[in-house]
Design a protein around this motif. Structure first.
Motif, PDB file in Angstrom:
ATOM      1  N   LEU A 114     -33.680 -27.826  80.919  1.00 17.28           N
ATOM      2  CA  LEU A 114     -32.570 -28.365  80.129  1.00 17.28           C
ATOM      3  C   LEU A 114     -31.737 -27.236  79.511  1.00 17.28           C
ATOM      4  O   LEU A 114     -30.508 -27.284  79.524  1.00 17.28           O
ATOM      5  N   ILE A 115     -32.430 -26.226  78.987  1.00 17.38           N
ATOM      6  CA  ILE A 115     -31.711 -25.107  78.353  1.00 17.38           C
ATOM      7  C   ILE A 115     -30.847 -24.383  79.392  1.00 17.38           C
ATOM      8  O   ILE A 115     -29.673 -24.108  79.168  1.00 17.38           O
ATOM      9  N   VAL A 116     -31.447 -24.124  80.562  1.00 18.59           N
ATOM     10  CA  VAL A 116     -30.715 -23.405  81.613  1.00 18.59           C
ATOM     11  C   VAL A 116     -29.475 -24.186  82.034  1.00 18.59           C
ATOM     12  O   VAL A 116     -28.360 -23.651  82.114  1.00 18.59           O
ATOM     13  N   ASN A 117     -29.660 -25.490  82.261  1.00 20.77           N
ATOM     14  CA  ASN A 117     -28.519 -26.290  82.720  1.00 20.77           C
ATOM     15  C   ASN A 117     -27.492 -26.510  81.612  1.00 20.77           C
ATOM     16  O   ASN A 117     -26.288 -26.512  81.872  1.00 20.77           O
ATOM     17  N   GLY A 118     -27.979 -26.701  80.394  1.00 16.72           N
ATOM     18  CA  GLY A 118     -27.064 -26.855  79.267  1.00 16.72           C
ATOM     19  C   GLY A 118     -26.240 -25.589  79.063  1.00 16.72           C
ATOM     20  O   GLY A 118     -25.025 -25.638  78.863  1.00 16.72           O
ATOM     21  N   PHE A 119     -26.911 -24.452  79.175  1.00 20.18           N
ATOM     22  CA  PHE A 119     -26.236 -23.164  79.027  1.00 20.18           C
ATOM     23  C   PHE A 119     -25.178 -23.007  80.124  1.00 20.18           C
ATOM     24  O   PHE A 119     -24.041 -22.587  79.860  1.00 20.18           O
ATOM     25  N   ALA A 120     -25.568 -23.391  81.358  1.00 17.59           N
ATOM     26  CA  ALA A 120     -24.643 -23.252  82.485  1.00 17.59           C
ATOM     27  C   ALA A 120     -23.394 -24.101  82.274  1.00 17.59           C
ATOM     28  O   ALA A 120     -22.266 -23.637  82.465  1.00 17.59           O
ATOM     29  N   GLN A 121     -23.605 -25.336  81.867  1.00 20.47           N
ATOM     30  CA  GLN A 121     -22.462 -26.233  81.687  1.00 20.47           C
ATOM     31  C   GLN A 121     -21.564 -25.760  80.551  1.00 20.47           C
ATOM     32  O   GLN A 121     -20.338 -25.798  80.652  1.00 20.47           O
ATOM     33  N   THR A 122     -22.188 -25.322  79.462  1.00 25.99           N
ATOM     34  CA  THR A 122     -21.406 -24.866  78.311  1.00 25.99           C
ATOM     35  C   THR A 122     -20.594 -23.630  78.676  1.00 25.99           C
ATOM     36  O   THR A 122     -19.402 -23.534  78.373  1.00 25.99           O
ATOM     37  N   LEU A 123     -21.261 -22.702  79.374  1.00 25.28           N
ATOM     38  CA  LEU A 123     -20.579 -21.471  79.788  1.00 25.28           C
ATOM     39  C   LEU A 123     -19.393 -21.799  80.688  1.00 25.28           C
ATOM     40  O   LEU A 123     -18.283 -21.300  80.493  1.00 25.28           O
ATOM     41  N   LYS A 124     -19.630 -22.679  81.671  1.00 24.40           N
ATOM     42  CA  LYS A 124     -18.576 -23.016  82.631  1.00 24.40           C
ATOM     43  C   LYS A 124     -17.402 -23.681  81.908  1.00 24.40           C
ATOM     44  O   LYS A 124     -16.237 -23.314  82.124  1.00 24.40           O
ATOM     45  N   ALA A 125     -17.733 -24.658  81.040  1.00 22.59           N
ATOM     46  CA  ALA A 125     -16.664 -25.382  80.337  1.00 22.59           C
ATOM     47  C   ALA A 125     -15.855 -24.432  79.463  1.00 22.59           C
ATOM     48  O   ALA A 125     -14.626 -24.466  79.451  1.00 22.59           O
ATOM     49  N   ARG A 126     -16.560 -23.531  78.752  1.00 20.46           N
ATOM     50  CA  ARG A 126     -15.869 -22.607  77.846  1.00 20.46           C
ATOM     51  C   ARG A 126     -14.967 -21.654  78.619  1.00 20.46           C
ATOM     52  O   ARG A 126     -13.821 -21.428  78.264  1.00 20.46           O
ATOM     53  N   MET A 127     -15.507 -21.113  79.712  1.00 22.57           N
ATOM     54  CA  MET A 127     -14.731 -20.155  80.492  1.00 22.57           C
ATOM     55  C   MET A 127     -13.548 -20.832  81.174  1.00 22.57           C
ATOM     56  O   MET A 127     -12.464 -20.269  81.274  1.00 22.57           O
ATOM     57  N   GLU A 128     -13.759 -22.063  81.648  1.00 19.24           N
ATOM     58  CA  GLU A 128     -12.659 -22.759  82.318  1.00 19.24           C
ATOM     59  C   GLU A 128     -11.555 -23.106  81.326  1.00 19.24           C
ATOM     60  O   GLU A 128     -10.375 -23.061  81.653  1.00 19.24           O
ATOM     61  N   ARG A 129     -11.964 -23.439  80.092  1.00 22.11           N
ATOM     62  CA  ARG A 129     -10.946 -23.715  79.057  1.00 22.11           C
ATOM     63  C   ARG A 129     -10.140 -22.444  78.789  1.00 22.11           C
ATOM     64  O   ARG A 129      -8.926 -22.466  78.684  1.00 22.11           O
ATOM     65  N   ARG A 130     -10.867 -21.332  78.723  1.00 23.65           N
ATOM     66  CA  ARG A 130     -10.222 -20.067  78.416  1.00 23.65           C
ATOM     67  C   ARG A 130      -9.253 -19.643  79.534  1.00 23.65           C
ATOM     68  O   ARG A 130      -8.210 -19.069  79.297  1.00 23.65           O
ATOM     69  N   HIS A 131      -9.633 -19.952  80.770  1.00 21.47           N
ATOM     70  CA  HIS A 131      -8.827 -19.500  81.909  1.00 21.47           C
ATOM     71  C   HIS A 131      -7.941 -20.584  82.470  1.00 21.47           C
ATOM     72  O   HIS A 131      -7.331 -20.407  83.502  1.00 21.47           O
ATOM     73  N   ALA A 132      -7.919 -21.766  81.797  1.00 21.93           N
ATOM     74  CA  ALA A 132      -7.173 -22.905  82.365  1.00 21.93           C
ATOM     75  C   ALA A 132      -5.700 -22.584  82.486  1.00 21.93           C
ATOM     76  O   ALA A 132      -5.145 -21.916  81.659  1.00 21.93           O
TER      77      ALA A 132
END
Lengths: 239, 227
Positions: free
Chosen positions: B209-227
């Protein structure tokens, strides 16, 4: 590849297309194209949707090859192609410009200096550290022009660069295109905007059904188009 | 449940040792699979070779490789009379890494192929007009799709650490040597020692759960930043 000009008084041909056709899946997107683009020209390609304008630009850029006929054009490093929807990398504005310069073999620190100069010229220096995809539509198109400008191309091919832009953003992009052209870059542009074509073109190439039906100086074309297709096109614009 | 909780809270040394080995084996397998799978996926996304279709079919089909079959093949390869027997990897963490790498490389390659293909579409004509070489395209697209690819790698890691059949066969589930979380859960459950099995189960689920939660959070944050 084109060779150096033979005579000092003759214009240098940057693109020479002779009886070229582009056929995809049995359908001719371009037919029997004869076109020469000379150094310093500002050529606007007009035509209805599906007439083959974008295909002609890609042919000039040699990212597609003619199925029939011949094409002589500059090397890819001497020309730049920009698109209606700017193809931007998920990087900062500055890094987008540095990317194309590094691809062309320009090392640091010249790479960053040249990138900053291009951004300043395109009035984007304040956004240098912003993410490219967070820019407005007009700024994104100016960035794609900055990338092209930074490489100092001899030939700039622009495929409907101001489509979908607000009038002010369109004027900004147009001003940059004029500035690039005034520095000696040859410009070939496609557009649906006849007023823009009047402002930018020395010469009009009108396409209909994948064929060039008119290729004349802009002043003559707008006063008396020869072909029925061009007349209908211009009348439609004036409605 | 109370016994399981006390094992977790007390930081039981066996439990920590097993968890550390699990993480080490699966992380190593993920790194190796990434080194093979990312370039392979990128190549499959960009090539116009006639081999592309059969390779994509094989990659997609291999995503569902049964772990016990992989375990059996690796076992045969590593057994004393097998072609890789001289390496002496059978019943060692190295053998388990090999089995997990074989299991997750197709997953990483197939998901990377799709991710890179999607990233390539809007850039294809521009790349062609720049005259990029195949390697320049691959490197640019790997960087361009880095956030999605990070999620692909974490998905691979999740698959590896949750795997039991292959590592049981290849590792042998030897205490203090090749015993990992999943094999311990299977063993302790069969022995009836449910607290340790339950504690490891909770830890495993939490890790995933931690690994997948971290992955999703990282992806969402980076995509927002680079949107």
């Amino acid at each position: 590849m084109l060779e150096a000009k033979a005579h000092p008084n003759l214009p240098v041909a940057l693109v020479k297309i002779h009886r070229a056709s582009v056929i995809v899946d049995g359908k001719a997107l371009l037919s029997e194209i004869d076109l020469t683009i000379s150094e310093g020209e500002s050529v606007v390609v007009l035509g209805a949707n599906g007439a083959g304008k974008s295909t002609l630009l890609k042919l000039c850029n040699a990212i597609i090859s003619p199925s029939l006929g011949s094409l002589q054009t500059l090397s890819l490093h001497e020309q730049s192609l920009i698109f209606q929807r700017p193809a931007l990398l998920r990087r900062t504005v500055l890094d987008n410009v540095r990317y194309v310069l590094s691809i062309r073999g320009i090392a640091e620190p010249a790479c960053t200096e040249q990138a900053h100069r291009a951004l300043t010229a395109c009035n984007l220096s304040a956004t240098a550290n912003q993410q490219a995809r967070s820019l407005s539509g007009g700024e994104q198109q100016r960035l794609s022009l900055a990338r092209a400008w930074a490489c100092k191309p001899r030939l700039l091919l622009a495929d409907e660069p101001t489509a979908n832009l607000a009038p002010t953003a369109m004027r900004d992009v147009e001003a940059l295109l004029k500035a690039v052209q005034s520095e000696g870059t040859t410009l070939v542009l496609t557009t649906h905007n006849v007023a823009q074509a009047r402002r930018l073109a020395h010469r009009i190439v009108f396409l209909d059904g994948g064929m060039i039906v008119e290729d004349r100086p802009a002043a003559e074309f707008f006063v008396s188009p020869h072909s029925a297709a061009a007349r209908i096109y211009l009348e439609g614009e004036s409605l | 449940m109370a016994a399981a909780s006390s094992l977790l809270l007390a930081g039981d040394s066996t439990l920590l040792e097993i968890t550390a080995l699990s993480l080490r084996v699966s992380a190593t397998a993920t790194v190796i699979a990434a080194l093979i799978g990312l370039p392979l996926g990128a190549w499959a996304a960009l090539t116009s070779s006639r081999l592309r279709t059969p390779i994509v079919v094989v990659l997609n089909a291999s995503m569902g490789l049964p772990p016990v079959v992989v375990g059996l093949i690796v076992y045969l390869l590593l057994s004393r009379s097998g072609p890789m027997g001289p390496l002496g990897w059978l019943f060692t963490p190295a053998g388990m890494v090999m089995a997990q790498t074989i299991l997750i490389t197709p997953i990483i390659a197939a998901l990377a192929r799709q991710t890179i293909e999607d990233a390539h579409v809007p850039l294809r004509d521009w790349f062609t007009s720049l005259g990029l070489s195949a390697w320049q395209r691959i490197l640019t697209l790997l960087f361009e799709a880095r956030f999605s690819l990070a999620v692909v790698l974490l998905a691979g890691f999740g698959r590896a650490i949750a795997e039991v059949g292959a590592v049981m066969m290849v590792g042998g589930n030897i205490a203090g040597s090749t015993r990992v979380m999943t094999t311990t859960i299977a063993l302790e459950t069969s022995k009836g020692d449910l607290p340790l099995a339950l504690a490891l189960g909770l830890l495993l689920v939490t890790l995933v759960l931690i690994v997948n939660g971290f992955a999703q959070t990282l992806k969402a944050r980076m995509e927002r930043r680079h949107a």
